[in-house]
Design a protein around this motif. Structure first.
Motif, PDB file in Angstrom:
ATOM      1  N   ARG A   1      35.092  54.358  20.943  1.00  0.00           N
ATOM      2  CA  ARG A   1      34.284  53.610  21.508  1.00  0.00           C
ATOM      3  C   ARG A   1      33.518  52.575  20.798  1.00  0.00           C
ATOM      4  N   GLU A   2      33.422  52.852  19.546  1.00  0.00           N
ATOM      5  CA  GLU A   2      32.893  51.631  18.773  1.00  0.00           C
ATOM      6  C   GLU A   2      33.814  50.524  18.629  1.00  0.00           C
TER       7      GLU A   2
ATOM      8  N   SER B   1      37.918  57.249  26.559  1.00  0.00           N
ATOM      9  CA  SER B   1      37.307  57.263  25.319  1.00  0.00           C
ATOM     10  C   SER B   1      35.902  58.160  25.355  1.00  0.00           C
ATOM     11  N   GLN B   2      35.566  58.582  26.782  1.00  0.00           N
ATOM     12  CA  GLN B   2      34.496  59.620  26.643  1.00  0.00           C
ATOM     13  C   GLN B   2      34.915  61.116  26.639  1.00  0.00           C
TER      14      GLN B   2
ATOM     15  N   ALA C   1      37.122  59.899  19.413  1.00  0.00           N
ATOM     16  CA  ALA C   1      36.769  59.211  20.532  1.00  0.00           C
ATOM     17  C   ALA C   1      35.491  58.262  20.227  1.00  0.00           C
ATOM     18  N   GLU C   2      34.639  58.646  19.314  1.00  0.00           N
ATOM     19  CA  GLU C   2      33.317  58.125  18.914  1.00  0.00           C
ATOM     20  C   GLU C   2      33.753  56.641  18.200  1.00  0.00           C
TER      21      GLU C   2
ATOM     22  N   MET D   1      36.220  49.545  20.926  1.00  0.00           N
ATOM     23  CA  MET D   1      36.063  49.064  22.167  1.00  0.00           C
ATOM     24  C   MET D   1      34.778  48.183  22.625  1.00  0.00           C
ATOM     25  N   LYS D   2      33.889  48.421  21.920  1.00  0.00           N
ATOM     26  CA  LYS D   2      32.549  47.493  21.995  1.00  0.00           C
ATOM     27  C   LYS D   2      32.742  46.180  21.306  1.00  0.00           C
TER      28      LYS D   2
ATOM     29  N   THR E   1      37.669  53.546  29.597  1.00  0.00           N
ATOM     30  CA  THR E   1      36.200  53.998  29.301  1.00  0.00           C
ATOM     31  C   THR E   1      36.253  55.523  29.523  1.00  0.00           C
TER      32      THR E   1
END
Ligand code: FAD
Length: 106
Positions: free
Chosen positions: A55-56, A42-43, A51-52, A58-59, A39
């Motif tokens: 994050r998508e 990815s930030q 990175a964005e 990983m959701k 987490t």
């Protein structure tokens, strides 16, 4: 950063190797530490749109940290999504250990 490609190759090397040496039976603490590592990663990954996108993804498909095999496969899947997006070949995830842990058998 100046070179997204070099950063990408170095980062995948780190991520796949880390997964390849993750415990077969991680403790609950190890599992939660790995989740927060990914987490946090990815930030702060220093390519903003990469990175964005991560994050998508990983959701939709959260990290699987229950075992070395699960994490290695999950990481392979994430990398394949990026490969696909960039028009690169898909990698055969049956070969992750050969590539990132054991080396070729011959
Ligand atoms: P890489 O894709 O860097 O792969 C390195 C080596 O890993 C390959 O030679 C192969 O042996 C092995 N490999 C390939 N696929 C897999 C797999 N699925 N599982 C296991 N091993 C594999 N670049 C962009 O332009 N846009 C982006 O949005 C973007 N997002 C990224 C997100 C992350 C989290 C990371 C780490 C990188 C991202 N990159 C992005 C960079 C991109 O993925 C590549 O690293 C870069 O284009 C260099 O590609 P390459 O062909 O040298 O091989």
């Amino acid at each position: 950063p100046a070179d997204k490609e070099i950063l990408g190759r170095a980062t995948w090397t780190f991520l796949h190797t880390m997964a390849a040496y993750y415990p077969d039976k991680p403790s609950p603490m190890e599992q939660s530490t790995m989740k927060s590592l990914l987490t946090s990663f990815s930030q702060f990954y220093p390519c903003g749109h990469c990175a964005e996108h991560l994050r998508e993804e990983m959701k939709v498909d959260p990290p699987k940290v229950e075992s070395r095999r699960d994490l290695s496969w999950w990481m392979c899947g994430m990398h394949n999504k990026v490969n696909e997006m960039l028009g690169k070949d898909k990698f055969d995830c049956n070969k992750v250990d050969e590539r990132w842990r054991d080396g070729p058998s011959d």
